[in-house]
Write an enzyme that holds these catalytic residues in place. Structure first.
Site, mmCIF file in Angstrom:
data_model
loop_
_atom_site.group_PDB
_atom_site.id
_atom_site.type_symbol
_atom_site.label_atom_id
_atom_site.label_comp_id
_atom_site.label_asym_id
_atom_site.label_seq_id
_atom_site.Cartn_x
_atom_site.Cartn_y
_atom_site.Cartn_z
ATOM 1 N N ARG A 1 -20.882 19.013 -32.342
ATOM 2 C CA ARG A 1 -22.082 18.200 -32.495
ATOM 3 C C ARG A 1 -21.769 16.743 -32.800
ATOM 4 N NH1 ARG A 1 -25.304 18.355 -37.714
ATOM 5 N NH2 ARG A 1 -24.242 20.342 -37.975
ATOM 6 N N TYR B 1 18.054 -24.647 -32.664
ATOM 7 C CA TYR B 1 18.474 -23.279 -32.948
ATOM 8 C C TYR B 1 18.743 -22.510 -31.662
ATOM 9 C CZ TYR B 1 18.214 -18.348 -34.160
ATOM 10 O OH TYR B 1 18.492 -17.008 -34.275
ATOM 11 N N HIS C 1 24.838 -7.813 -29.172
ATOM 12 C CA HIS C 1 23.629 -7.111 -29.591
ATOM 13 C C HIS C 1 23.305 -5.894 -28.721
ATOM 14 C CE1 HIS C 1 23.168 -10.526 -32.183
ATOM 15 N NE2 HIS C 1 22.043 -10.052 -32.679
ATOM 16 N N ASN D 1 15.070 -12.330 -27.355
ATOM 17 C CA ASN D 1 14.276 -12.648 -28.534
ATOM 18 C C ASN D 1 12.790 -12.506 -28.228
ATOM 19 O OD1 ASN D 1 13.802 -15.596 -30.579
ATOM 20 N ND2 ASN D 1 14.047 -13.511 -31.237
ATOM 21 N N GLY E 1 20.460 -16.241 -36.173
ATOM 22 C CA GLY E 1 20.085 -15.590 -37.411
ATOM 23 C C GLY E 1 20.646 -16.322 -38.614
#
Length: 511
Positions: free
Chosen positions: A291, A49, A79, A191, A56
């Site tokens: 407190r 891949y 991108h 990525n 994708g």
């Protein structure tokens, strides 16, 4: 087996806030090269891949060998689609260090020259243009990281010495050459979780500073109210078995050491001198916002400690896909780019920060509300009531800013929207979460700035500067150096900004 390389968050803080340089000779460059060389030999005649497939949902399409380098450049260019204002340099630098941390795990298969260029850019202060909007945080920060890659191949623009300039020009000026693709560097840069992690690291450092300032503010509040000191006693807090509560109580004891303002219950109420009183002049117990500081800030301390661990693990993780393992002799496909760890922790940090802001706002209300505190003039007004207004309008700013923080406290981690042809069918929105957390932290510093001005003014209203604990006295003096005691009305906005900068830039220490 040797421990893998890792940055500590303390080291990253030195790089980000003190301009510490990264020594490339101390980095595991040999392992990076070995991983690259393994991938170079392994990839031949295999379907992997992002090396010889599309990205994708287009991974089902094989890419012809003659276009493999084009494939890597295409993911960077296609991108680079971010929108909005650019991230400030400190967040970009943190993300670059986070990306470096990933590559140094030697599981990405990138060429060593890529690592060397990234180190060179960090050390030279060359910060790519990274728009704030674009990441859904599932294949990591694809859009923001593509903008980083664009600058690294010499096609983007960078912020350098206060100016936006072409990347190639600035790289050349610093003796650096734009990176050229070898095997899969386009995908490997783009990525991963590095931007949400980088933003998260800066958030973490600032949130930890806010916790210290919140703890000291609570000590000073109790000094001003001349509270009984047993609410921070070890004997009280140790019987509730939460580590954070005990840490905060111990920190309060340390900060309040030497105070002449706090009361001892055994001296004032257990000595038998009040047997005939029906109504006590001094409050037997302070309001919760004074407190219950160990119980309120204890969970915040534990939340930040957990977030620190997660961020330190993430910056030293191989968070891209696929993972190249020269030891096992294999390439593994999975989802290490998914940002759920960071997104969930940033939501927690955001909520914890909102709680600190809410506490500060309630403490401010105590200082400003004369019928509640019973010891201070309305709105710490040392002038003529009716003619002068003291810090009345400062409360508007603190209240509205707190309200915005409460609105932003809604968890973002659960806002997944499927996209990418439903390939990314559940996403982390981690970068959005980190950015919203950043906004809450920025807001918090504004509210704390108003609180610290009010604390100094309250000390002067009561004339107790000489009785404060040494740490309180030092910070009181620092604030008074920025905002002198005021009687007449004057604009506050520049004073608030000056104290905000002081709190942000100066970690609290006990010396």
């Amino acid at each position: 087996m040797e421990e893998p390389f890792g940055f500590s968050l303390d080291e990253v803080e030195e790089i980000l806030f003190h301009d510490r340089k990264i020594d490339i000779d101390r980095l595991p460059m040999k392992e990076v090269r070995e991983c690259y060389e393994f991938l170079e030999g392994f990839a031949s005649s295999k379907v992997i891949y992002g090396i010889n497939t599309g990205f994708g949902p287009m991974a089902q399409w094989r890419v012809d060998d003659k276009y493999l380098k084009d494939l890597q450049y295409n993911i960077i260019r296609s991108h680079s689609t971010g929108a909005g204002e650019p991230l400030p340099d400190i967040y970009v630098k943190a993300a670059m260090v986070a990306r470096l941390g990933t590559f140094l795990q030697a599981r990405s298969g990138v060429h060593p020259d890529l690592v060397a260029l990234l180190v060179g850019m960090i050390n030279a202060g060359i910060f790519p243009f990274i728009p704030q909007h674009g990441s859904v945080g599932a294949s990591g920060d694809l859009v923001q990281l593509a903008h980083l890659a664009l600058a690294m191949i010499g096609e983007g623009k960078v912020h350098y010495k206060g100016e936006w300039r072409p990347s190639a020009e600035v790289l050349s000026e610093n003796g650096l050459a734009p990176f050229e693709i070898h095997i899969r560097e386009g995908l490997s840069i783009s990525n991963g979780t590095s931007f949400m992690t980088g933003i998260g690291i800066v958030n973490q450092i600032h949130a930890e500073r806010l916790l210290d300032w919140s703890t000291l503010a609570s000590v000073m509040m109790n000094e001003i109210a001349s509270s009984f000191d047993d609410m921070m006693a070890d004997e009280l807090n140790s019987v509730r078995r939460h580590q954070g509560q005990q840490v905060i109580a111990g920190r309060m004891r340390e900060l309040s050491r030497g105070s002449g303002c706090l009361r001892r219950r055994e001296h004032d109420l257990y000595d038998g001198s009040h047997d005939k009183e029906k109504v006590f002049d001094h409050k037997v117990q302070a309001y919760y916002s004074l407190r219950c500081t160990p119980q309120i800030l204890g969970p915040v301390q534990e939340t930040l400690a957990a977030a620190r661990r997660i961020l330190e693990e993430e910056i030293n993780s191989a968070c891209d896909n696929p993972i190249v393992d020269p030891v096992a002799g294999n390439v593994y496909h999975g989802g290490n780019f998914h940002g759920d760890y960071v997104s969930l922790e940033e939501d927690k940090v955001k909520i914890a920060t909102v709680r600190m802001v809410m506490t500060a706002e309630r403490q401010l209300n105590y200082l400003f509300h004369d019928r509640i505190n019973g010891i201070l003039p309305p709105f710490l007004n040392m002038g003529t009531l009716g003619l002068n207004y003291g810090m009345q309008a400062c409360q508007f700013t603190a209240t509205s800013t707190t309200a915005e923080c409460q609105t932003l406290a809604m968890p973002n981690y659960v806002h997944s929207i499927p996209n990418n042809n439903d390939n990314q069918d559940i996403v982390s929105m981690g970068t959005n979460t980190a950015l919203i957390t950043k906004r809450v932290i920025d807001n918090a510093f504004q509210v704390f700035a108003i609180q610290y001005i009010a604390l100094a003014q309250a000390v002067d209203c009561l004339g107790i500067a000489g009785s404060l604990a040494p740490v309180s006295a030092r910070i009181y003096s620092d604030i008074r150096g920025l905002v002198p005691c005021f009687i007449e009305d004057e604009p506050f906005y520049e004073r608030i900004a000056a104290v905000e900068k002081y709190l942000r830039d100066n970690p609290l220490n006990l010396k």
